[in-house]
Design an enzyme around this catalytic site. Sequence first.
Site, PDB file in Angstrom:
ATOM      1  N   ASP A 175       2.382 -19.749  23.603  1.00 44.86           N
ATOM      2  CA  ASP A 175       3.661 -19.285  23.065  1.00 44.86           C
ATOM      3  C   ASP A 175       3.472 -17.939  22.374  1.00 44.86           C
ATOM      4  O   ASP A 175       2.686 -17.822  21.430  1.00 44.86           O
ATOM      5  CB  ASP A 175       4.204 -20.299  22.055  1.00 44.86           C
ATOM      6  N   TYR A 185       5.671 -10.344  18.198  1.00 43.68           N
ATOM      7  CA  TYR A 185       4.350 -10.678  17.646  1.00 43.68           C
ATOM      8  C   TYR A 185       3.332  -9.556  17.881  1.00 43.68           C
ATOM      9  O   TYR A 185       2.278  -9.527  17.240  1.00 43.68           O
ATOM     10  CB  TYR A 185       3.770 -11.966  18.256  1.00 43.68           C
ATOM     11  N   LYS A 227       9.545 -14.125  24.061  1.00 45.81           N
ATOM     12  CA  LYS A 227      10.901 -14.059  23.482  1.00 45.81           C
ATOM     13  C   LYS A 227      11.343 -12.613  23.368  1.00 45.81           C
ATOM     14  O   LYS A 227      10.530 -11.747  23.003  1.00 45.81           O
ATOM     15  CB  LYS A 227      10.895 -14.708  22.091  1.00 45.81           C
ATOM     16  N   HIS A 243      15.110 -14.480  20.949  1.00 48.29           N
ATOM     17  CA  HIS A 243      14.342 -14.861  19.755  1.00 48.29           C
ATOM     18  C   HIS A 243      15.241 -15.153  18.559  1.00 48.29           C
ATOM     19  O   HIS A 243      14.917 -15.998  17.723  1.00 48.29           O
ATOM     20  CB  HIS A 243      13.359 -13.735  19.402  1.00 48.29           C
ATOM     21  N   GLY A 285       4.220 -26.807   8.662  1.00 42.36           N
ATOM     22  CA  GLY A 285       4.762 -26.244   7.419  1.00 42.36           C
ATOM     23  C   GLY A 285       4.283 -24.822   7.151  1.00 42.36           C
ATOM     24  O   GLY A 285       4.432 -24.326   6.038  1.00 42.36           O
ATOM     25  N   SER A 286       3.711 -24.169   8.159  1.00 35.60           N
ATOM     26  CA  SER A 286       3.271 -22.759   8.046  1.00 35.60           C
ATOM     27  C   SER A 286       2.421 -22.456   6.819  1.00 35.60           C
ATOM     28  O   SER A 286       2.761 -21.577   6.018  1.00 35.60           O
ATOM     29  CB  SER A 286       4.489 -21.825   8.031  1.00 35.60           C
ATOM     30  N   ILE A 301      -8.370 -25.666  16.213  1.00 37.10           N
ATOM     31  CA  ILE A 301      -7.805 -25.573  17.582  1.00 37.10           C
ATOM     32  C   ILE A 301      -8.135 -26.879  18.320  1.00 37.10           C
ATOM     33  O   ILE A 301      -7.304 -27.466  19.009  1.00 37.10           O
ATOM     34  CB  ILE A 301      -8.387 -24.354  18.341  1.00 37.10           C
ATOM     35  N   GLU A 321      -9.037 -29.809  16.867  1.00 37.85           N
ATOM     36  CA  GLU A 321      -8.373 -30.928  16.180  1.00 37.85           C
ATOM     37  C   GLU A 321      -6.925 -31.080  16.685  1.00 37.85           C
ATOM     38  O   GLU A 321      -6.456 -32.195  16.943  1.00 37.85           O
ATOM     39  CB  GLU A 321      -8.385 -30.602  14.688  1.00 37.85           C
TER      40      GLU A 321
HETATM   41  P1  A2P Z   1      -5.590 -21.399  10.833  1.00 41.66           P
HETATM   42  O1  A2P Z   1      -5.286 -20.406  11.905  1.00 41.66           O
HETATM   43  O2  A2P Z   1      -6.480 -20.860   9.774  1.00 41.66           O
HETATM   44  O3  A2P Z   1      -6.070 -22.734  11.376  1.00 41.66           O
HETATM   45  P2  A2P Z   1       2.200 -21.927  12.591  1.00 41.66           P
HETATM   46  O4  A2P Z   1       3.102 -22.512  11.560  1.00 41.66           O
HETATM   47  O5  A2P Z   1       2.559 -20.523  12.966  1.00 41.66           O
HETATM   48  O6  A2P Z   1       2.007 -22.843  13.757  1.00 41.66           O
HETATM   49  O7  A2P Z   1       0.758 -21.781  11.905  1.00 41.66           O
HETATM   50  C1  A2P Z   1      -0.012 -22.905  11.617  1.00 41.66           C
HETATM   51  C2  A2P Z   1      -0.758 -22.695  10.330  1.00 41.66           C
HETATM   52  O8  A2P Z   1      -1.457 -23.905  10.016  1.00 41.66           O
HETATM   53  C3  A2P Z   1      -1.799 -21.613  10.367  1.00 41.66           C
HETATM   54  O9  A2P Z   1      -1.850 -21.006   9.102  1.00 41.66           O
HETATM   55  C4  A2P Z   1      -3.100 -22.354  10.652  1.00 41.66           C
HETATM   56  O10 A2P Z   1      -4.193 -21.685  10.043  1.00 41.66           O
HETATM   57  C5  A2P Z   1      -2.864 -23.689  10.015  1.00 41.66           C
HETATM   58  N1  A2P Z   1      -3.418 -24.791  10.797  1.00 41.66           N
HETATM   59  C6  A2P Z   1      -3.418 -24.924  12.145  1.00 41.66           C
HETATM   60  N2  A2P Z   1      -3.964 -26.085  12.493  1.00 41.66           N
HETATM   61  C7  A2P Z   1      -4.316 -26.709  11.354  1.00 41.66           C
HETATM   62  C8  A2P Z   1      -4.945 -27.953  11.065  1.00 41.66           C
HETATM   63  N3  A2P Z   1      -5.320 -28.765  12.034  1.00 41.66           N
HETATM   64  N4  A2P Z   1      -5.168 -28.262   9.758  1.00 41.66           N
HETATM   65  C9  A2P Z   1      -4.796 -27.433   8.771  1.00 41.66           C
HETATM   66  N5  A2P Z   1      -4.201 -26.244   8.977  1.00 41.66           N
HETATM   67  C10 A2P Z   1      -3.958 -25.891  10.260  1.00 41.66           C
END
Ligand code: A2P
Length: 343
Positions: A66, A71, A100, A133, A227-228, A290, A292
């Site tokens: 995506d 971006y 987008k 978008h 939750g970003s 990634i 996980e």
């Molecule tokens: P990171 O890249 O350091 O893993 P979005 O809301 O745009 O999808 O972004 C996801 C956010 O959650 C990023 O800041 C990412 O940080 C973090 N994140 C992604 N996967 C996990 C995870 N399995 N556990 C905790 N934080 C995560």
Amino acid sequence: MTINIFHILLLSCIHLATTTTSVPYKTMLGGYRIPVLGYGTFTVMNETELTIALNEALKLGYRHIDTAQIYGNEYIIGNVLSEWLISGKLKREDLFVTTKLHVINAFPEKVEQAVNKSLTDLKLDYIDLLLIHCPIAFNLDSKGGLIAAPTDHVGVWKKMEEQVDAGLVKSIGLSNFNMSQINRIIAAARIPPVNLQIEVHPYFQQKELREYCRQHNILVVAYSSLGSPGLPKFFKNVGYKNTTVPNILADPEIARMSKKHNKTPAQVILRFIIQLDLVAIPKSTNAKRIKENIEIFDFELDNQDMKDMEKLEKGIKTKVIDLLFLGPNVEKHAEYPFTELFQ
Ligand code: A2P
């Protein structure tokens, strides 16, 4: 040859490194299939970082990517994908790429050129899914600032339909649109929208809008599903403003379910999103996370878990969307979408 402990360790390491997950698909209106878990790329503009992370994601089995013109990373994704496609490690039909229209390209006369630019940057000859978008289009002022402009959704949509006719785009949809805006597109469309990308997470579940989409055969893709948590840092880096986000990953109820299923809070949340019949697109540039995030197809939340997750609704949005709605008086624009409850 005798097999000793060293060989066993080596074999298990190789196995770990090469295990790829097959992500299930959903079929959208129009017949095209989309993997229910995608790799989100919002905020990743560093070439080296995205190249490493995307290679890792592809190795692990992510096939849905995506991105968005805004971006600024389509060319990086294009470089990685073309390497995989040219080398034969990946077939184009196994890949699903969403992009987008930039807010400054959401004008009927700019759609065709914008699609061609995305195709060039992505090094692809078609885009799987193209979204508008944001329901407000913006012009640039002489200093490069964004000025909200009169916006013609139907005019843009007609041009997007032409891109489908030309074979440059397979499916078309919307992002950050509310129900009245979607209704107007449906009423005028020859090709109906098949996809809506919106913020959905345990604290902001978008029940009404999801139900509306279900009734109209529009598949919902959830952004900010975790939750970003990286948003405050990103906002700070781009000098935008201070922001806080809800710490959903630390929610005690999610911690309880995480323990129950022996999965991480992020895996529980992603599972929740997918069991709501949505598509999740978590961004991560961390190899462990990634991995996980794709290891969510070996467990299920039961009915009680789903009910308990639904009780977490708090009506709390992240502020990610503020980045799209910049400029003076944007809330007074005729197409500002958040005047309706739940978008
Ligand atoms: P990171 O890249 O350091 O893993 P979005 O809301 O745009 O999808 O972004 C996801 C956010 O959650 C990023 O800041 C990412 O940080 C973090 N994140 C992604 N996967 C996990 C995870 N399995 N556990 C905790 N934080 C995560």
